[in-house]
Scaffold this motif. Structure first.
Motif, mmCIF file in Angstrom:
data_model
loop_
_atom_site.group_PDB
_atom_site.id
_atom_site.type_symbol
_atom_site.label_atom_id
_atom_site.label_comp_id
_atom_site.label_asym_id
_atom_site.label_seq_id
_atom_site.Cartn_x
_atom_site.Cartn_y
_atom_site.Cartn_z
ATOM 1 N N LYS A 75 29.568 26.894 54.074
ATOM 2 C CA LYS A 75 29.496 25.062 53.732
ATOM 3 C C LYS A 75 30.915 24.440 54.126
ATOM 4 O O LYS A 75 31.009 23.402 54.905
ATOM 5 C CB LYS A 75 29.147 24.939 52.368
ATOM 6 N N GLN A 76 31.998 24.989 53.549
ATOM 7 C CA GLN A 76 33.541 24.467 53.767
ATOM 8 C C GLN A 76 33.698 24.542 55.218
ATOM 9 O O GLN A 76 34.261 23.677 55.763
ATOM 10 C CB GLN A 76 34.361 25.080 52.875
ATOM 11 N N ASN A 77 33.688 25.737 55.716
ATOM 12 C CA ASN A 77 33.783 25.946 57.254
ATOM 13 C C ASN A 77 33.041 25.110 58.123
ATOM 14 O O ASN A 77 33.596 24.625 59.038
ATOM 15 C CB ASN A 77 33.423 27.593 57.435
ATOM 16 N N GLN A 78 31.754 24.825 57.731
ATOM 17 C CA GLN A 78 30.863 23.886 58.721
ATOM 18 C C GLN A 78 31.608 22.309 58.448
ATOM 19 O O GLN A 78 31.661 21.701 59.361
ATOM 20 C CB GLN A 78 29.414 23.701 58.261
ATOM 21 N N LEU A 79 32.011 22.022 57.239
ATOM 22 C CA LEU A 79 32.460 20.599 57.064
ATOM 23 C C LEU A 79 33.816 20.838 57.823
ATOM 24 O O LEU A 79 34.152 19.681 58.549
ATOM 25 C CB LEU A 79 32.747 20.467 55.511
ATOM 26 N N MET A 80 34.644 21.566 57.794
ATOM 27 C CA MET A 80 35.807 21.624 58.625
ATOM 28 C C MET A 80 35.774 21.482 60.080
ATOM 29 O O MET A 80 36.193 20.785 60.863
ATOM 30 C CB MET A 80 36.789 22.932 58.267
ATOM 31 N N GLU A 81 34.613 22.237 60.721
ATOM 32 C CA GLU A 81 34.411 22.351 62.026
ATOM 33 C C GLU A 81 33.886 20.786 62.480
ATOM 34 O O GLU A 81 34.265 20.342 63.505
ATOM 35 C CB GLU A 81 33.358 23.150 62.536
ATOM 36 N N ASP A 82 33.229 20.330 61.603
ATOM 37 C CA ASP A 82 32.569 18.944 61.978
ATOM 38 C C ASP A 82 33.551 17.768 61.727
ATOM 39 O O ASP A 82 33.843 16.869 62.760
ATOM 40 C CB ASP A 82 31.554 18.514 60.673
ATOM 41 N N LYS A 83 34.750 17.803 61.047
ATOM 42 C CA LYS A 83 35.956 16.848 60.984
ATOM 43 C C LYS A 83 36.669 17.101 62.189
ATOM 44 O O LYS A 83 37.082 16.240 62.839
ATOM 45 C CB LYS A 83 36.534 17.279 59.547
ATOM 46 N N GLN A 84 36.739 18.307 62.607
ATOM 47 C CA GLN A 84 37.544 18.759 63.951
ATOM 48 C C GLN A 84 36.850 17.972 64.974
ATOM 49 O O GLN A 84 37.530 17.434 65.870
ATOM 50 C CB GLN A 84 37.665 20.197 64.004
ATOM 51 N N GLU A 85 35.416 18.243 65.100
ATOM 52 C CA GLU A 85 34.889 17.641 66.137
ATOM 53 C C GLU A 85 34.976 16.038 66.058
ATOM 54 O O GLU A 85 35.315 15.513 67.252
ATOM 55 C CB GLU A 85 33.320 17.945 66.074
ATOM 56 N N MET A 86 35.026 15.310 64.953
ATOM 57 C CA MET A 86 34.900 14.085 65.039
ATOM 58 C C MET A 86 36.469 13.592 65.345
ATOM 59 O O MET A 86 36.853 12.896 66.017
ATOM 60 C CB MET A 86 34.942 13.317 63.615
#
Length: 116
Positions: free
Chosen positions: A54-65
């Motif tokens: 879950k945290q890894n996915q959040l980090m990827e989403d923030k990086q994409e933003m």
């Protein structure tokens, strides 16, 4: 014949001794495995792995933003250059040339004016 029988008994005793040593080693391995199985909690490990995912996915989403924001910022700079180019073309078409007037403008503030 007695010598052969004695050698056979000796070999048999050596085999039994080796089997006993192997059994003791397996006993130790089983004890270690039992301790590891008691220490490992599969449900807790699963929860940890799910939280990590879950945290890894959040980090990827923030990086994409952030990447998108940087791309947008770079595109905005390109658009400003394009706007300046179009404005220059329009001004050139209507006969206004800022570069002639700018050449006569002073390039630096005189020392006496800057001291006041």
């Amino acid at each position: 014949q007695m010598k052969c029988q004695m050698q056979a008994v000796g070999l048999r005793l050596q085999t039994i001794k080796s089997t006993q040593a192997m059994t003791e080693a397996m006993k130790g391995a089983a004890k270690a495995m039992r301790a590891m199985n008691a220490a490992v909690k599969p449900i807790a490990m699963q929860k940890i792995l799910m939280e990590f995912e879950k945290q890894n996915q959040l980090m990827e989403d923030k990086q994409e933003m952030m990447d998108d924001a940087m791309d947008d910022a770079m595109e905005a700079e390109d658009e400003e250059g394009q706007v300046e180019e179009v404005v220059g073309q329009v001004l050139a078409e209507i006969g206004i040339d800022f570069t002639e007037g700018m050449a006569a403008a002073p390039g630096a503030v005189p020392a006496a004016a800057g001291a006041q």
